[in-house]
Design a protein around this motif. Structure first.
Motif, PDB file in Angstrom:
ATOM      1  N   ARG A   1       0.032  -6.357 -12.737  1.00  0.00           N
ATOM      2  CA  ARG A   1       0.380  -5.069 -13.335  1.00  0.00           C
ATOM      3  C   ARG A   1       1.864  -4.757 -13.242  1.00  0.00           C
ATOM      4  N   TRP A   2       2.605  -5.528 -12.471  1.00  0.00           N
ATOM      5  CA  TRP A   2       4.034  -5.340 -12.353  1.00  0.00           C
ATOM      6  C   TRP A   2       4.727  -6.602 -12.813  1.00  0.00           C
ATOM      7  N   GLU A   3       6.018  -6.470 -13.046  1.00  0.00           N
ATOM      8  CA  GLU A   3       6.867  -7.641 -13.230  1.00  0.00           C
ATOM      9  C   GLU A   3       7.810  -7.681 -12.045  1.00  0.00           C
ATOM     10  N   GLY A   4       8.386  -8.834 -11.777  1.00  0.00           N
ATOM     11  CA  GLY A   4       9.219  -8.964 -10.598  1.00  0.00           C
ATOM     12  C   GLY A   4      10.455  -9.792 -10.815  1.00  0.00           C
TER      13      GLY A   4
ATOM     14  N   TRP B   1       9.654   2.517 -13.331  1.00  0.00           N
ATOM     15  CA  TRP B   1       9.948   2.435 -11.901  1.00  0.00           C
ATOM     16  C   TRP B   1      10.578   1.093 -11.562  1.00  0.00           C
ATOM     17  N   LEU B   2      11.480   1.114 -10.593  1.00  0.00           N
ATOM     18  CA  LEU B   2      12.001  -0.103  -9.987  1.00  0.00           C
ATOM     19  C   LEU B   2      11.816   0.052  -8.482  1.00  0.00           C
ATOM     20  N   VAL B   3      11.177  -0.927  -7.857  1.00  0.00           N
ATOM     21  CA  VAL B   3      10.970  -0.950  -6.413  1.00  0.00           C
ATOM     22  C   VAL B   3      11.784  -2.104  -5.854  1.00  0.00           C
TER      23      VAL B   3
ATOM     24  N   ARG C   1      13.212   5.633 -12.490  1.00  0.00           N
ATOM     25  CA  ARG C   1      12.990   6.077 -11.109  1.00  0.00           C
ATOM     26  C   ARG C   1      13.034   4.869 -10.193  1.00  0.00           C
ATOM     27  N   PHE C   2      13.377   5.119  -8.926  1.00  0.00           N
ATOM     28  CA  PHE C   2      13.621   4.027  -7.991  1.00  0.00           C
ATOM     29  C   PHE C   2      13.015   4.337  -6.632  1.00  0.00           C
ATOM     30  N   LEU C   3      12.515   3.293  -5.981  1.00  0.00           N
ATOM     31  CA  LEU C   3      12.076   3.371  -4.593  1.00  0.00           C
ATOM     32  C   LEU C   3      12.746   2.218  -3.862  1.00  0.00           C
ATOM     33  N   PHE C   4      13.629   2.569  -2.911  1.00  0.00           N
ATOM     34  CA  PHE C   4      14.309   1.571  -2.095  1.00  0.00           C
ATOM     35  C   PHE C   4      13.744   1.636  -0.684  1.00  0.00           C
ATOM     36  N   ILE C   5      13.499   0.474  -0.087  1.00  0.00           N
ATOM     37  CA  ILE C   5      13.030   0.401   1.291  1.00  0.00           C
ATOM     38  C   ILE C   5      13.896  -0.615   2.024  1.00  0.00           C
ATOM     39  N   VAL C   6      14.427  -0.200   3.186  1.00  0.00           N
ATOM     40  CA  VAL C   6      15.214  -1.110   4.027  1.00  0.00           C
ATOM     41  C   VAL C   6      14.733  -0.989   5.470  1.00  0.00           C
ATOM     42  N   PRO C   7      14.854  -2.070   6.230  1.00  0.00           N
ATOM     43  CA  PRO C   7      14.582  -1.945   7.659  1.00  0.00           C
ATOM     44  C   PRO C   7      15.753  -1.232   8.328  1.00  0.00           C
ATOM     45  N   LEU C   8      15.489  -0.508   9.390  1.00  0.00           N
ATOM     46  CA  LEU C   8      16.562   0.176  10.114  1.00  0.00           C
ATOM     47  C   LEU C   8      17.022  -0.675  11.297  1.00  0.00           C
TER      48      LEU C   8
ATOM     49  N   GLU D   1       0.834  -1.208   0.000  1.00  0.00           N
ATOM     50  CA  GLU D   1       0.000   0.000   0.000  1.00  0.00           C
ATOM     51  C   GLU D   1       0.863   1.250   0.000  1.00  0.00           C
ATOM     52  N   PHE D   2       1.958   1.228   0.771  1.00  0.00           N
ATOM     53  CA  PHE D   2       2.881   2.359   0.799  1.00  0.00           C
ATOM     54  C   PHE D   2       3.495   2.584  -0.582  1.00  0.00           C
ATOM     55  N   ILE D   3       3.946   1.494  -1.210  1.00  0.00           N
ATOM     56  CA  ILE D   3       4.571   1.583  -2.536  1.00  0.00           C
ATOM     57  C   ILE D   3       3.582   2.152  -3.549  1.00  0.00           C
ATOM     58  N   ILE D   4       2.365   1.645  -3.549  1.00  0.00           N
ATOM     59  CA  ILE D   4       1.347   2.118  -4.486  1.00  0.00           C
ATOM     60  C   ILE D   4       1.092   3.614  -4.292  1.00  0.00           C
ATOM     61  N   GLY D   5       1.149   4.070  -3.053  1.00  0.00           N
ATOM     62  CA  GLY D   5       0.940   5.488  -2.771  1.00  0.00           C
ATOM     63  C   GLY D   5       2.116   6.382  -3.123  1.00  0.00           C
ATOM     64  N   ARG D   6       3.330   5.820  -3.269  1.00  0.00           N
ATOM     65  CA  ARG D   6       4.531   6.621  -3.514  1.00  0.00           C
ATOM     66  C   ARG D   6       4.932   6.725  -4.976  1.00  0.00           C
ATOM     67  N   VAL D   7       4.667   5.698  -5.767  1.00  0.00           N
ATOM     68  CA  VAL D   7       5.153   5.717  -7.147  1.00  0.00           C
ATOM     69  C   VAL D   7       4.094   6.308  -8.082  1.00  0.00           C
ATOM     70  N   SER D   8       4.557   6.925  -9.133  1.00  0.00           N
ATOM     71  CA  SER D   8       3.664   7.498 -10.148  1.00  0.00           C
ATOM     72  C   SER D   8       3.197   6.386 -11.070  1.00  0.00           C
ATOM     73  N   TRP D   9       1.903   6.292 -11.290  1.00  0.00           N
ATOM     74  CA  TRP D   9       1.371   5.224 -12.117  1.00  0.00           C
ATOM     75  C   TRP D   9       1.203   5.653 -13.561  1.00  0.00           C
ATOM     76  N   GLY D  10       0.911   4.675 -14.377  1.00  0.00           N
ATOM     77  CA  GLY D  10       0.735   4.910 -15.790  1.00  0.00           C
ATOM     78  C   GLY D  10       1.867   4.333 -16.602  1.00  0.00           C
ATOM     79  N   GLY D  11       2.889   3.820 -15.918  1.00  0.00           N
ATOM     80  CA  GLY D  11       4.022   3.246 -16.620  1.00  0.00           C
ATOM     81  C   GLY D  11       4.290   1.828 -16.169  1.00  0.00           C
TER      82      GLY D  11
END
Length: 191
Positions: free
Chosen positions: A91-94, A117-119, A143-150, A65-75
């Motif tokens: 809708r994505w590839e992985g 986008w690459l997540v 464009r890129f979205l990286f998420i890591v635990p702290l 849900e966070f990812i969907i809210g952060r990335v721009s759609w349409g691509g």
């Protein structure tokens, strides 16, 4: 890196080693902590890890849900470390080493397309060479979205990041940070 020994990706001298939990970590002045010795992970991701991850599906949904809210759609979007692929929703590839089904590559080296986008969520802390891995990702998207635990020292993490340490890694690979922050239940993120 040889004989299972790891050094910090920043090239720093470090501040010594310490035990955190039941594992020994090299502590670097940059804020990155590196597992002192690489454990034998053969079979871990396809067996025990998959079973443990299925228990925390709620956490995965919150990240989605966070990812969907952060990335721009349409691509187009590539999800590196897509797990079971259940969050792709056609809708994505992985990319997931143990999966390799339609729309899911077994290796980042198999990806031949370019994406908008690459997540990459909760993957980099598992990779033996984050600089090389992120360098490969850099070629695959605009464009890129990286998420890591702290500061997460659990198995099977090879790295534990704080915010400044992860920012250092992202910049070292040549990414420009547009924005970043921390989202509870998701982790530290950069775009």
């Amino acid at each position: 890196m040889g004989d299972g020994e790891m050094t910090c990706i920043c090239g720093g001298n470090g501040q010594g080693a310490r035990n955190i939990g039941d594992r020994r970590w090299l502590v670097c002045e940059c804020g990155i902590k590196v597992l002192e010795t690489i454990p034998d992970m053969s079979g871990y991701y396809s067996g025990q890890y998959r079973e443990e991850r299925s228990v925390i599906e709620v956490e995965a949904r919150k990240r989605a849900e966070f990812i969907i809210g952060r990335v721009s759609w349409g691509g187009t979007l590539l999800d590196v470390g897509c797990g079971s692929g259940s969050l792709l929703k056609d809708r994505w590839e992985g990319v997931e080493p143990d999966l390799g089904t339609d729309g899911v590559y077994r290796s980042i080296d198999d990806v031949e397309k370019h994406y908008d986008w690459l997540v990459c969520s909760h993957v980099i802390e598992h990779v033996e060479n984050p600089i090389e891995f992120m360098g490969k990702m850099k070629k695959l998207a605009d464009r890129f979205l990286f998420i890591v635990p702290l500061e997460d020292y659990g198995e099977p993490h090879l790295y534990a990041f704080n915010e400044s340490g992860f920012d250092l890694l992202v910049k070292k690979v040549g990414f420009k940070i547009e924005e970043s922050g921390f989202e509870p239940g998701v982790g530290y993120w950069t775009i």
